[in-house]
Design a protein around this motif. Sequence first.
Motif, short mmCIF file in Angstrom:
data_model
loop_
_atom_site.label_atom_id
_atom_site.label_comp_id
_atom_site.label_asym_id
_atom_site.label_seq_id
_atom_site.Cartn_x
_atom_site.Cartn_y
_atom_site.Cartn_z
N PRO A 12 45.09 38.76 48.12
CA PRO A 12 43.73 39.15 48.50
C PRO A 12 43.74 40.12 49.68
O PRO A 12 44.69 40.17 50.46
CB PRO A 12 43.07 37.82 48.89
CG PRO A 12 44.15 36.83 49.03
CD PRO A 12 45.37 37.36 48.33
N LYS A 13 42.66 40.91 49.78
CA LYS A 13 42.57 41.96 50.80
C LYS A 13 42.81 41.42 52.21
O LYS A 13 43.54 42.00 52.99
CB LYS A 13 41.22 42.65 50.73
CG LYS A 13 41.07 43.74 51.78
CD LYS A 13 39.76 44.44 51.68
CE LYS A 13 39.68 45.52 52.75
NZ LYS A 13 38.44 46.25 52.71
N GLU A 19 49.64 41.82 57.03
CA GLU A 19 50.90 42.55 56.90
C GLU A 19 50.90 43.71 57.89
O GLU A 19 50.11 44.65 57.76
CB GLU A 19 51.04 43.07 55.46
CG GLU A 19 52.31 43.81 55.18
CD GLU A 19 53.46 42.88 54.88
OE1 GLU A 19 54.60 43.36 54.97
OE2 GLU A 19 53.22 41.69 54.58
N LYS A 20 51.76 43.70 58.87
CA LYS A 20 51.81 44.74 59.90
C LYS A 20 52.69 45.88 59.39
O LYS A 20 53.91 45.81 59.44
CB LYS A 20 52.37 44.18 61.21
CG LYS A 20 51.62 42.97 61.73
CD LYS A 20 50.18 43.29 62.06
CE LYS A 20 49.50 42.07 62.63
NZ LYS A 20 48.10 41.98 62.35
N THR A 21 52.04 46.91 58.87
CA THR A 21 52.78 48.03 58.30
C THR A 21 51.95 49.31 58.40
O THR A 21 50.77 49.27 58.73
CB THR A 21 53.16 47.74 56.82
OG1 THR A 21 54.03 48.76 56.35
CG2 THR A 21 51.92 47.65 55.94
N LEU A 26 44.37 52.77 51.55
CA LEU A 26 43.38 51.86 51.01
C LEU A 26 42.78 52.54 49.79
O LEU A 26 42.19 53.62 49.90
CB LEU A 26 42.28 51.55 52.03
CG LEU A 26 41.05 50.84 51.46
CD1 LEU A 26 41.40 49.42 51.02
CD2 LEU A 26 39.93 50.83 52.48
N ALA A 27 42.94 51.94 48.63
CA ALA A 27 42.30 52.43 47.41
C ALA A 27 41.21 51.42 47.07
O ALA A 27 41.51 50.26 46.79
CB ALA A 27 43.30 52.56 46.27
N ASN A 28 39.97 51.85 47.15
CA ASN A 28 38.85 50.95 46.92
C ASN A 28 38.03 51.50 45.76
O ASN A 28 37.36 52.52 45.89
CB ASN A 28 37.99 50.82 48.18
CG ASN A 28 37.04 49.66 48.11
OD1 ASN A 28 36.92 48.98 47.10
ND2 ASN A 28 36.33 49.44 49.20
N THR A 29 38.11 50.82 44.62
CA THR A 29 37.36 51.23 43.43
C THR A 29 36.05 50.46 43.41
O THR A 29 36.02 49.26 43.59
CB THR A 29 38.18 50.95 42.16
OG1 THR A 29 39.41 51.66 42.24
CG2 THR A 29 37.43 51.37 40.91
N PHE A 30 34.97 51.20 43.17
CA PHE A 30 33.64 50.61 43.13
C PHE A 30 33.05 50.77 41.74
O PHE A 30 33.13 51.86 41.16
CB PHE A 30 32.69 51.34 44.10
CG PHE A 30 33.09 51.25 45.54
CD1 PHE A 30 32.62 50.23 46.35
CD2 PHE A 30 33.91 52.22 46.10
CE1 PHE A 30 32.97 50.17 47.68
CE2 PHE A 30 34.26 52.17 47.43
CZ PHE A 30 33.79 51.14 48.23
N ILE A 110 45.32 47.51 49.46
CA ILE A 110 46.10 48.31 50.41
C ILE A 110 47.49 48.55 49.81
O ILE A 110 48.12 47.64 49.27
CB ILE A 110 46.22 47.58 51.77
CG1 ILE A 110 44.83 47.44 52.39
CG2 ILE A 110 47.17 48.32 52.69
CD1 ILE A 110 44.79 46.54 53.61
N PHE A 111 47.93 49.80 49.92
CA PHE A 111 49.22 50.22 49.36
C PHE A 111 50.08 50.90 50.42
O PHE A 111 49.57 51.49 51.37
CB PHE A 111 49.01 51.23 48.22
CG PHE A 111 48.29 50.67 47.03
CD1 PHE A 111 48.99 50.14 45.96
CD2 PHE A 111 46.90 50.67 46.99
CE1 PHE A 111 48.32 49.63 44.86
CE2 PHE A 111 46.22 50.17 45.90
CZ PHE A 111 46.93 49.65 44.83
N GLU A 112 51.40 50.86 50.18
CA GLU A 112 52.37 51.65 50.95
C GLU A 112 52.99 52.66 49.99
O GLU A 112 53.23 52.33 48.82
CB GLU A 112 53.50 50.77 51.49
CG GLU A 112 53.07 49.77 52.51
CD GLU A 112 54.24 48.89 52.92
OE1 GLU A 112 54.69 49.03 54.06
OE2 GLU A 112 54.70 48.08 52.09
#
Length: 161
Positions: A12-13, A19-21, A26-30, A110-112
């Motif tokens: 979950p978000k 996660e400290k990174t 941030l990809a937020n699809t609406f 959230i992605f890296e």
Amino acid sequence: MAKLQSLDPNTPKFAQFKEKTGPIVLANTFFVPKARAEAFLTLFRRQAAFMKAQPGCVSLQMHKGTADSQLLMNVAVWESTEALATAFGSPEFQRMAAEFPDDIVSYPHIFERIARGAGGSADRLPGLTCPPRRSEPVIYHCAQPGCCNGRRWNWISTDDV
């Protein structure tokens, strides 16, 4: 307020904020009903102006689904999860978020970065190519060295949505 849904039920978000990174995307699809699209974009512009002024915000862009889709996607680059969490948790942002109607559904994640496409370099992912040139007004420039040969991309930016 928009309904928050998780794309990955195992992550979950709010767990991602721990996660400290960084840097992160941030990809937020609406899902936005057609009748609410203009009102949604008006609220998004206010949120985007606030977020762009926050420490750690690198960039953000809004994209629209093709073929009469009711999907919009915000792609935001942040220096770190801490910077995003601080901005997201601010009372001003929370007040703005509460203004979105209940029939808007948000799917943030959230992605890296794990690879990048850089014009044929070894770390290029198969099928990852620069977007084609278009005749529409220029809104965004790809700044990756060697990518796109300086061409400009036609994405909806927060300055134009």
